[in-house]
Design an enzyme around this catalytic site. Structure first.
Site, PDB file in Angstrom:
ATOM      1  N   CYS A 183       9.270 -42.751  74.425  1.00  0.00           N
ATOM      2  CA  CYS A 183       8.936 -41.319  74.342  1.00  0.00           C
ATOM      3  C   CYS A 183       9.974 -40.435  73.678  1.00  0.00           C
ATOM      4  CB  CYS A 183       8.684 -40.780  75.750  1.00  0.00           C
ATOM      5  SG  CYS A 183       7.104 -41.288  76.379  1.00  0.00           S
TER       6      CYS A 183
ATOM      7  N   ALA B 197      -5.087 -49.273  77.737  1.00  0.00           N
ATOM      8  CA  ALA B 197      -4.591 -49.909  78.962  1.00  0.00           C
ATOM      9  C   ALA B 197      -3.104 -50.230  78.832  1.00  0.00           C
ATOM     10  CB  ALA B 197      -5.383 -51.176  79.254  1.00  0.00           C
TER      11      ALA B 197
ATOM     12  N   ALA C 223      26.330 -41.014  81.411  1.00  0.00           N
ATOM     13  CA  ALA C 223      26.686 -41.432  80.053  1.00  0.00           C
ATOM     14  C   ALA C 223      26.203 -42.862  79.817  1.00  0.00           C
ATOM     15  CB  ALA C 223      28.193 -41.352  79.866  1.00  0.00           C
TER      16      ALA C 223
HETATM   17  C1  UDX Z   1      10.785 -40.544  79.951  1.00  0.00           C
HETATM   18  C2  UDX Z   1      10.622 -39.319  80.863  1.00  0.00           C
HETATM   19  O1  UDX Z   1      11.603 -39.352  81.905  1.00  0.00           O
HETATM   20  C3  UDX Z   1       9.223 -39.283  81.444  1.00  0.00           C
HETATM   21  O2  UDX Z   1       9.030 -38.098  82.199  1.00  0.00           O
HETATM   22  C4  UDX Z   1       8.199 -39.360  80.313  1.00  0.00           C
HETATM   23  O3  UDX Z   1       6.888 -39.406  80.843  1.00  0.00           O
HETATM   24  C5  UDX Z   1       8.446 -40.570  79.447  1.00  0.00           C
HETATM   25  O4  UDX Z   1       9.791 -40.571  78.949  1.00  0.00           O
HETATM   26  P1  UDX Z   1      11.252 -43.135  80.364  1.00  0.00           P
HETATM   27  O5  UDX Z   1      11.422 -43.209  78.881  1.00  0.00           O
HETATM   28  O6  UDX Z   1      10.377 -44.138  81.025  1.00  0.00           O
HETATM   29  O7  UDX Z   1      10.688 -41.700  80.778  1.00  0.00           O
HETATM   30  O8  UDX Z   1      12.699 -43.278  81.052  1.00  0.00           O
HETATM   31  P2  UDX Z   1      13.868 -42.276  81.480  1.00  0.00           P
HETATM   32  O9  UDX Z   1      14.236 -42.592  82.865  1.00  0.00           O
HETATM   33  O10 UDX Z   1      13.566 -40.878  81.180  1.00  0.00           O
HETATM   34  O11 UDX Z   1      15.077 -42.792  80.559  1.00  0.00           O
HETATM   35  C6  UDX Z   1      15.051 -42.647  79.141  1.00  0.00           C
HETATM   36  C7  UDX Z   1      16.314 -43.186  78.533  1.00  0.00           C
HETATM   37  O12 UDX Z   1      17.428 -42.343  78.824  1.00  0.00           O
HETATM   38  C8  UDX Z   1      16.706 -44.576  79.049  1.00  0.00           C
HETATM   39  O13 UDX Z   1      17.155 -45.369  77.964  1.00  0.00           O
HETATM   40  C9  UDX Z   1      17.813 -44.298  80.030  1.00  0.00           C
HETATM   41  O14 UDX Z   1      18.687 -45.373  80.181  1.00  0.00           O
HETATM   42  C10 UDX Z   1      18.497 -43.107  79.361  1.00  0.00           C
HETATM   43  N1  UDX Z   1      19.240 -42.266  80.305  1.00  0.00           N
HETATM   44  C11 UDX Z   1      18.595 -41.602  81.302  1.00  0.00           C
HETATM   45  C12 UDX Z   1      20.618 -42.142  80.167  1.00  0.00           C
HETATM   46  O15 UDX Z   1      21.221 -42.739  79.277  1.00  0.00           O
HETATM   47  N2  UDX Z   1      21.299 -41.351  81.060  1.00  0.00           N
HETATM   48  C13 UDX Z   1      20.671 -40.664  82.056  1.00  0.00           C
HETATM   49  O16 UDX Z   1      21.357 -39.952  82.810  1.00  0.00           O
HETATM   50  C14 UDX Z   1      19.274 -40.804  82.185  1.00  0.00           C
HETATM   51  P1  ADP Z   2       1.550 -45.891  76.066  1.00  0.00           P
HETATM   52  O1  ADP Z   2       3.010 -46.208  76.315  1.00  0.00           O
HETATM   53  O2  ADP Z   2       1.333 -44.502  75.520  1.00  0.00           O
HETATM   54  O3  ADP Z   2       0.653 -46.204  77.209  1.00  0.00           O
HETATM   55  P2  ADP Z   2       0.780 -48.372  74.796  1.00  0.00           P
HETATM   56  O4  ADP Z   2       1.017 -48.811  73.371  1.00  0.00           O
HETATM   57  O5  ADP Z   2       1.431 -49.092  75.909  1.00  0.00           O
HETATM   58  O6  ADP Z   2       1.109 -46.817  74.817  1.00  0.00           O
HETATM   59  O7  ADP Z   2      -0.790 -48.412  75.092  1.00  0.00           O
HETATM   60  C1  ADP Z   2      -1.764 -47.881  74.280  1.00  0.00           C
HETATM   61  C2  ADP Z   2      -3.001 -48.802  74.341  1.00  0.00           C
HETATM   62  O8  ADP Z   2      -4.076 -48.159  73.652  1.00  0.00           O
HETATM   63  C3  ADP Z   2      -2.813 -50.170  73.678  1.00  0.00           C
HETATM   64  O9  ADP Z   2      -3.073 -51.191  74.616  1.00  0.00           O
HETATM   65  C4  ADP Z   2      -3.866 -50.173  72.525  1.00  0.00           C
HETATM   66  O10 ADP Z   2      -4.459 -51.439  72.330  1.00  0.00           O
HETATM   67  C5  ADP Z   2      -4.871 -49.174  73.044  1.00  0.00           C
HETATM   68  N1  ADP Z   2      -5.705 -48.597  71.994  1.00  0.00           N
HETATM   69  C6  ADP Z   2      -5.333 -48.090  70.800  1.00  0.00           C
HETATM   70  N2  ADP Z   2      -6.389 -47.638  70.106  1.00  0.00           N
HETATM   71  C7  ADP Z   2      -7.480 -47.846  70.866  1.00  0.00           C
HETATM   72  C8  ADP Z   2      -8.890 -47.587  70.718  1.00  0.00           C
HETATM   73  N3  ADP Z   2      -9.381 -47.001  69.611  1.00  0.00           N
HETATM   74  N4  ADP Z   2      -9.717 -47.943  71.733  1.00  0.00           N
HETATM   75  C9  ADP Z   2      -9.223 -48.526  72.845  1.00  0.00           C
HETATM   76  N5  ADP Z   2      -7.922 -48.790  73.054  1.00  0.00           N
HETATM   77  C10 ADP Z   2      -7.057 -48.464  72.089  1.00  0.00           C
END
Ligand code: UDX
Ligand code: ADP
Length: 457
Positions: free
Chosen positions: A274, A11, A266
């Site tokens: 991620c 979750a 920038a």
């Molecule tokens: C990213 C991907 O966009 C998304 O598709 C994937 O599922 C998860 O990873 P997220 O990490 O939530 O999403 O944010 P994102 O908007 O991609 O920004 C990532 C980082 O890059 C941030 O720190 C942002 O500030 C930075 N960034 C982004 C820049 O510095 N410049 C940009 O032009 C765009």
């Molecule tokens: P993401 O950004 O990929 O969603 P998070 O760390 O926010 O990652 O969420 C992953 C969730 O999965 C956490 O809330 C964690 O407690 C849960 N989790 C990890 N292992 C298990 C498991 N074996 N069964 C159920 N939930 C789990």
């Protein structure tokens, strides 16, 4: 179509919003989200959701107890589900073989094992977490180790939502990707999941591929996006040496439809759960498959990102007479991007740690991330204050460092802020979001990223 039961295990930032939107768009499907973390589930069931995401609260309130349920009863959830999304965390391994690069798949494996233990009939199991390519093979082996003769279909359905815009991204995605086995059963499972998304996503945006392409696409999409940011940030360094202006350069380059205008801003560097993790994962995979040149190529994206935050702190030191020791610095923003309270891999954290090493005193302000900032900096040595009010954060400071592109930072009264600061007052805009000429007029010495500094000496 009969009422389906969807279960999501995990979750978190991905599972939470994704399931809320599925429940919202498919009132005839019962969606249950389970987690081992009781506090998290309690929060999903309360008025204070565990994550901040614009629009999420409204969707959850609309669906909760209607067809959206949060629970810690994982066995029951597994027994009742037709489709199980696995959305547990897959952090970078911190121990053993592949430490620092490979994905730690222990949570995923534990989840697969509990599905085997509790399932009473065959199910579709969907990988939602980002995983190394070919993880579905391992997943399938574990699931089919059951002695109940149950058959599972594994699908890969990576999530592309970005934090801060998760609900918008889920409601109106550029694409939904579903990968499955190239067998009649695999294709039937793909169609089953397609039929869920097709309730609100135009069919031509739902792409189906084989499992391995789908798994790899998620890593590649994030790697390409991060590479774009690192490319722009590398050029921002050159701009600062040559009086070229990074916004002008990327603005003009981005007009080429082959390059495109998005994701060229920038910054002090990319953060988030991620980008770094997925590139490290890609680097590890390339090494594993005997492609060291490819691994080195992608690793450079991370090195450039680390260079950018070091360079930023270096610029701060150089501007402030080579010392920040004992100086108060207001940190505006700690979240890794605006509109989220998430601070995972936030470049703000790295900047703060470097400043603390230089014996600076920090006043950190962030509209949503102060709680996480406290956790991240727990154990760091030096003076750190956490302030809800940006004016208080800046009072008596020698410098302001803008770390996150929060809109609220543009709306502050910078004359009032300037008047309350030590002089000369410095402002380092790590996101290029403020009106630099106006700040210079007020009296600030302004240091943007990839642009000429505006100084009074
Ligand atoms: C990213 C991907 O966009 C998304 O598709 C994937 O599922 C998860 O990873 P997220 O990490 O939530 O999403 O944010 P994102 O908007 O991609 O920004 C990532 C980082 O890059 C941030 O720190 C942002 O500030 C930075 N960034 C982004 C820049 O510095 N410049 C940009 O032009 C765009
Ligand atoms: P993401 O950004 O990929 O969603 P998070 O760390 O926010 O990652 O969420 C992953 C969730 O999965 C956490 O809330 C964690 O407690 C849960 N989790 C990890 N292992 C298990 C498991 N074996 N069964 C159920 N939930 C789990």
């Amino acid at each position: 179509m009969s009422m389906k039961n969807i279960l999501c295990i995990g979750a978190g930032y991905v599972g939470g919003p994704t399931m809320a939107v599925i429940a919202d768009r498919c009132p005839d499907i019962k969606v249950t989200v389970v987690d081992i973390n009781e506090r998290r589930i309690a929060a999903w069931n309360s008025d204070e959701l565990p994550i901040y995401e614009p629009g999420l609260e409204e969707v959850v309130k609309r669906c909760r107890s209607r067809n959206l349920f949060y629970s810690t009863d994982i066995p029951k959830g597994i027994r009742e589900a037709d489709i199980i999304f696995v959305s547990v965390n897959t952090p970078t391994k911190t121990f053993g073989a592949g430490a620092g690069k490979a994905a730690d798949l222990q949570y995923l494996e534990k989840t697969a094992r509990s599905i085997v233990e509790h399932a009473e009939n065959g199910k579709i199991v969907v990988e939602k977490s980002t995983l190394p390519v070919r993880t579905a093979q391992a997943m399938s082996r574990i699931l089919h180790s059951n002695t109940k003769n149950l058959k599972f279909q594994i699908l890969s359905n990576p999530e592309f939502l970005a934090e801060g815009t998760a609900i918008r991204d889920l409601e109106n995605p550029d694409r939904v990707l579903i990968g499955g086995m190239e067998t009649p059963e695999g294709e039937a499972a793909i169609e089953e999941l397609v039929s869920v998304y097709a309730r609100w996503v135009p069919r031509e945006r739902i792409i189906t591929t084989n499992l391995w392409s789908s798994e790899l696409t998620k890593l590649v999409s994030n790697a390409l996006l991060a590479q774009r940011v690192s490319s722009v940030n590398s050029i921002s360094a050159l701009c600062e040496r040559t009086e070229a202006n990074i916004d002008e350069v990327t603005g003009a380059a981005g007009k080429d439809s082959r390059i495109g205008p998005k994701f060229l801003k920038a910054s002090i560097g990319f953060g988030g759960s991620c980008f770094k993790k997925d590139i490290l994962n890609l680097v590890y995979l390339c090494g594993h498959y005997g492609l060291p040149e490819v691994a080195d190529y992608w690793e450079q994206v991370i090195r450039m990102n680390e260079f950018q935050s070091r360079r930023f702190v270096g610029n701060m030191l150089a501007a402030m007479f080579n010392t920040v020791a004992d100086k108060r610095i207001a940190i505006f923003g700690f979240a890794f991007k605006a509109d989220t309270g998430d601070t995972r891999e936030s470049p703000a954290c790295s900047v703060c740690l470097q400043l603390l090493e230089e014996h600076a005193r920090l006043n950190i302000h962030d509209p949503k991330a102060l709680g996480n900032a406290k956790l991240d900096l727990e154990g760091a040595t030096g003076e750190i204050n956490y302030l809800e009010d940006p004016y208080e954060a800046a009072e008596g400071a020698h410098a302001i460092a803008v770390m996150t592109e929060w809109k609220s930072f543009r709306e502050l009264d910078y004359r009032r802020i300037f008047d309350s600061m030590e002089k000369p007052a410095f402002l380092f805009d790590g996101r290029n979001i403020l009106d630099h000429a106006a700040l210079y007029e007020i009296g600030f010495n302004v240091y943007p990223i990839g642009k000429k500094a505006l100084t009074h000496f």
